[in-house]
Write a protein that holds these residues in place. Structure first.
Motif, PDB file in Angstrom:
ATOM      1  N   ILE A  33       3.433  20.811  17.611  1.00  0.00           N
ATOM      2  CA  ILE A  33       4.024  19.746  17.008  1.00  0.00           C
ATOM      3  C   ILE A  33       2.469  19.021  15.669  1.00  0.00           C
ATOM      4  N   ASN A  34       2.279  19.713  14.734  1.00  0.00           N
ATOM      5  CA  ASN A  34       0.720  19.368  14.670  1.00  0.00           C
ATOM      6  C   ASN A  34       0.464  17.953  13.536  1.00  0.00           C
ATOM      7  N   SER A  35       1.556  17.494  12.934  1.00  0.00           N
ATOM      8  CA  SER A  35       2.171  15.456  12.745  1.00  0.00           C
ATOM      9  C   SER A  35       3.234  15.255  13.010  1.00  0.00           C
ATOM     10  N   LEU A  36       2.882  13.882  12.571  1.00  0.00           N
ATOM     11  CA  LEU A  36       3.659  13.357  13.038  1.00  0.00           C
ATOM     12  C   LEU A  36       4.601  12.644  11.871  1.00  0.00           C
ATOM     13  N   PRO A  37       5.491  11.319  11.674  1.00  0.00           N
ATOM     14  CA  PRO A  37       5.433  10.514  10.765  1.00  0.00           C
ATOM     15  C   PRO A  37       4.382   9.841  10.769  1.00  0.00           C
ATOM     16  N   SER A  38       4.187   8.625   9.759  1.00  0.00           N
ATOM     17  CA  SER A  38       2.582   7.329   8.976  1.00  0.00           C
ATOM     18  C   SER A  38       4.288   6.575   9.432  1.00  0.00           C
ATOM     19  N   ARG A  81      -8.407   9.182  12.065  1.00  0.00           N
ATOM     20  CA  ARG A  81      -6.649   9.041  11.454  1.00  0.00           C
ATOM     21  C   ARG A  81      -5.832   9.181  12.332  1.00  0.00           C
ATOM     22  N   LEU A  82      -6.190   8.399  13.621  1.00  0.00           N
ATOM     23  CA  LEU A  82      -5.427   7.453  14.786  1.00  0.00           C
ATOM     24  C   LEU A  82      -4.941   5.773  13.725  1.00  0.00           C
ATOM     25  N   VAL A  83      -5.817   5.515  13.384  1.00  0.00           N
ATOM     26  CA  VAL A  83      -6.107   4.564  12.767  1.00  0.00           C
ATOM     27  C   VAL A  83      -5.300   4.135  11.191  1.00  0.00           C
ATOM     28  N   CYS A  84      -5.353   4.849  10.253  1.00  0.00           N
ATOM     29  CA  CYS A  84      -4.992   5.575   9.072  1.00  0.00           C
ATOM     30  C   CYS A  84      -3.998   5.892   9.545  1.00  0.00           C
ATOM     31  N   GLY A  85      -3.422   6.949   9.875  1.00  0.00           N
ATOM     32  CA  GLY A  85      -2.544   7.372  10.439  1.00  0.00           C
ATOM     33  C   GLY A  85      -0.939   6.436  10.971  1.00  0.00           C
ATOM     34  N   ARG A  86      -1.669   5.759  11.237  1.00  0.00           N
ATOM     35  CA  ARG A  86      -0.352   5.227  12.252  1.00  0.00           C
ATOM     36  C   ARG A  86      -0.238   3.231  11.836  1.00  0.00           C
ATOM     37  N   ILE A 125       0.887  -1.355  -0.026  1.00  0.00           N
ATOM     38  CA  ILE A 125       0.479   0.435   0.582  1.00  0.00           C
ATOM     39  C   ILE A 125       0.663   1.294   0.168  1.00  0.00           C
ATOM     40  N   SER A 126       1.869   1.253   0.759  1.00  0.00           N
ATOM     41  CA  SER A 126       3.073   2.580   0.909  1.00  0.00           C
ATOM     42  C   SER A 126       3.584   2.881  -1.095  1.00  0.00           C
ATOM     43  N   ILE A 127       4.208   1.894  -0.881  1.00  0.00           N
ATOM     44  CA  ILE A 127       4.257   1.294  -2.438  1.00  0.00           C
ATOM     45  C   ILE A 127       3.503   2.216  -3.440  1.00  0.00           C
ATOM     46  N   LEU A 128       2.500   1.474  -3.579  1.00  0.00           N
ATOM     47  CA  LEU A 128       0.968   2.568  -4.401  1.00  0.00           C
ATOM     48  C   LEU A 128       0.933   3.567  -4.281  1.00  0.00           C
ATOM     49  N   LEU A 129       0.772   4.403  -2.857  1.00  0.00           N
ATOM     50  CA  LEU A 129       0.423   5.646  -2.888  1.00  0.00           C
ATOM     51  C   LEU A 129       1.645   6.826  -2.434  1.00  0.00           C
ATOM     52  N   THR A 130       3.135   6.589  -3.037  1.00  0.00           N
ATOM     53  CA  THR A 130       3.543   6.507  -3.607  1.00  0.00           C
ATOM     54  C   THR A 130       4.654   7.397  -4.874  1.00  0.00           C
ATOM     55  N   LEU A 131       3.883   6.059  -6.204  1.00  0.00           N
ATOM     56  CA  LEU A 131       3.752   5.654  -7.169  1.00  0.00           C
ATOM     57  C   LEU A 131       3.288   6.245  -7.954  1.00  0.00           C
ATOM     58  N   LEU A 132       1.370   5.915  -7.344  1.00  0.00           N
ATOM     59  CA  LEU A 132       0.364   6.131  -8.215  1.00  0.00           C
ATOM     60  C   LEU A 132      -0.294   6.401  -7.755  1.00  0.00           C
ATOM     61  N   PHE A 133      -0.900   6.822  -6.633  1.00  0.00           N
ATOM     62  CA  PHE A 133      -2.183   7.348  -6.104  1.00  0.00           C
ATOM     63  C   PHE A 133      -1.572   8.476  -4.694  1.00  0.00           C
ATOM     64  N   GLN A 134      -0.959   9.332  -5.454  1.00  0.00           N
ATOM     65  CA  GLN A 134      -0.869  10.627  -4.270  1.00  0.00           C
ATOM     66  C   GLN A 134      -1.238  10.887  -3.736  1.00  0.00           C
ATOM     67  N   HIS A 135      -2.789  11.681  -4.376  1.00  0.00           N
ATOM     68  CA  HIS A 135      -3.452  12.218  -3.636  1.00  0.00           C
ATOM     69  C   HIS A 135      -4.193  10.789  -2.880  1.00  0.00           C
ATOM     70  N   TYR A 136      -4.317  10.607  -2.462  1.00  0.00           N
ATOM     71  CA  TYR A 136      -4.674   9.627  -1.477  1.00  0.00           C
ATOM     72  C   TYR A 136      -4.118   9.586   0.166  1.00  0.00           C
ATOM     73  N   GLN A 137      -2.968  10.310  -0.589  1.00  0.00           N
ATOM     74  CA  GLN A 137      -1.964  10.785   1.065  1.00  0.00           C
ATOM     75  C   GLN A 137      -2.525  11.367   1.969  1.00  0.00           C
ATOM     76  N   LYS A 138      -3.084  11.918   1.623  1.00  0.00           N
ATOM     77  CA  LYS A 138      -3.272  12.803   2.602  1.00  0.00           C
ATOM     78  C   LYS A 138      -4.338  12.207   3.610  1.00  0.00           C
ATOM     79  N   PHE A 139      -5.383  10.632   3.397  1.00  0.00           N
ATOM     80  CA  PHE A 139      -6.088  10.364   4.287  1.00  0.00           C
ATOM     81  C   PHE A 139      -5.195   9.623   4.824  1.00  0.00           C
ATOM     82  N   PHE A 140      -3.881   9.345   4.804  1.00  0.00           N
ATOM     83  CA  PHE A 140      -2.780   8.448   5.862  1.00  0.00           C
ATOM     84  C   PHE A 140      -1.963   9.319   6.499  1.00  0.00           C
TER      85      PHE A 140
END
Length: 343
Positions: A122-127, A56-61, A26-41
């Motif tokens: 701190i508004n965001s952390l690494p996913s 976001r506590l589920v998707c972002g983590r 999923i990480s590779i697909l979000l990076t290469l093909l579906f960048q516009h969906y990265q905001k949900f994670f």
């Protein structure tokens, strides 16, 4: 050998295999093909606190948005798969679930504490699935024995655990605020392993849930039992090549005998008779003493270090198995540990 995790792939570790394959894909697909969906994670704490976007506590983590974090975390999961083999998939998943939930709480707590003490917002952390990965360093440090492999420059020891710690350090330095995730993960791991807090009795996977996943997902991610064939290295001389073949034959005989005795113990119950498992090593050890006898005819020592026995018992093995494995392997902690862990 630089790790204590064995070389049997994902045999008896379907959960580790799924955690390595699915989030990475999923990480590779979000990076290469579906960048516009990265905001949900994205692990956006501001959206969680102000807009109550708890999802976001589920998707972002769960999914890493940085491929460097994905690579390091998957390698660490591969090395930590030994805990699933030792404890079983249900206990391993319970640890991951407990560490994942506790680390979410400590993430928020550390962010608020950082803002209160240092004035840093701190508004965001690494996913990603980083909290439980760092939490697994706690049992890795406390239960996996440290065996020296070599030395660098005569002073710095390289052990069987060095590579895992280097991967953890690489992951720790990959982002500006990833130290918060690392600290919360380590605290979560210590809290879950604490015998006083009894967290493992509360945050655990129910048996019926484990059975459902065992019926549905385990056949998909299960791996076949590996063969005992190992490539023999080419020695510089004929004697070295002969010695390598003898050692390979010894390992194959010992692994087959251990597997057979494990099956018999499961059917009949009781302790493994380790005296039957290592005849090649014992015979070779006695032969060495016959080739180089001492003047007084003293037999080879059979005493076992209590420190080595204690280290094996800390890993969950019985004292009897630890004693016999060390005696049969001529007090070689590395050999005894590998056979106890892999079988």
């Amino acid at each position: 050998m630089f790790t204590s995790t064995g070389s049997n792939g994902f045999y008896k570790a379907p959960l580790s295999k799924s955690l390595l394959l699915v989030p990475s894909a999923i990480s590779i697909l979000l990076t290469l093909l579906f960048q516009h969906y990265q905001k949900f994670f994205a692990y956006n704490l501001q959206a969680v606190k102000e807009d109550f976007q708890i999802w976001r506590l589920v998707c972002g983590r769960t999914i890493c948005l940085d491929l460097k974090d994905t690579f390091c975390s998957t390698l660490l999961i591969y090395n930590f798969r030994i805990f699933e083999r030792r404890y079983g998939s249900r206990k391993f998943s319970s640890f991951l679930l407990g560490a994942w939930m506790l680390s979410a709480f400590f993430d928020l707590l550390l962010v608020e504490l950082t803002q209160y003490v240092f004035g840093i917002t701190i508004n965001s952390l690494p996913s990603g699935f980083l909290g439980p990965v760092f939490a697994l360093f706690v049992p890795f440090y406390s239960s996996i024995p440290r065996v020296q492999v070599t030395q660098v420059l005569g002073h710095f020891s390289i052990t069987n655990k060095s590579l895992v710690y280097i991967l953890g350090l690489q992951l720790l330095t990959s982002g500006s605020y990833i130290w918060i995730l690392a600290l919360s993960g380590l605290i979560s791991g210590m809290c879950y392993n604490s015998s006083m807090l009894k967290v493992h009795r509360i945050l655990c996977v129910p048996r019926w849930v484990a059975k459902i996943f065992s019926w549905t997902l385990e056949p998909v991610f299960s791996s076949a039992e590996p063969t005992n064939e190992v490539r023999v290295g080419m020695g510089a001389t004929v004697d070295i090549q002969r010695q390598q073949r003898m050692e390979l034959l010894d390992r194959q005989i010992m692994m087959s005998q251990v597997a057979q005795m494990r099956r018999q113990r499961q059917q009949q119950g009781g302790m493994i008779n380790w005296n039957r498992l290592f005849p090649p090593l014992r015979h070779r050890h006695n032969a060495n003493y016959q080739d180089h006898p001492s003047e007084q005819g003293i037999p080879p020592p059979t005493e076992v270090s209590e420190e080595q026995v204690a280290r094996l018992m800390e890993m969950g093995f019985s004292r009897g198995d630890a004693l016999e494995a060390l005696r049969a392997s001529n007090n070689d902690l590395n050999v005894a540990t590998n056979f106890l862990l892999q079988h």
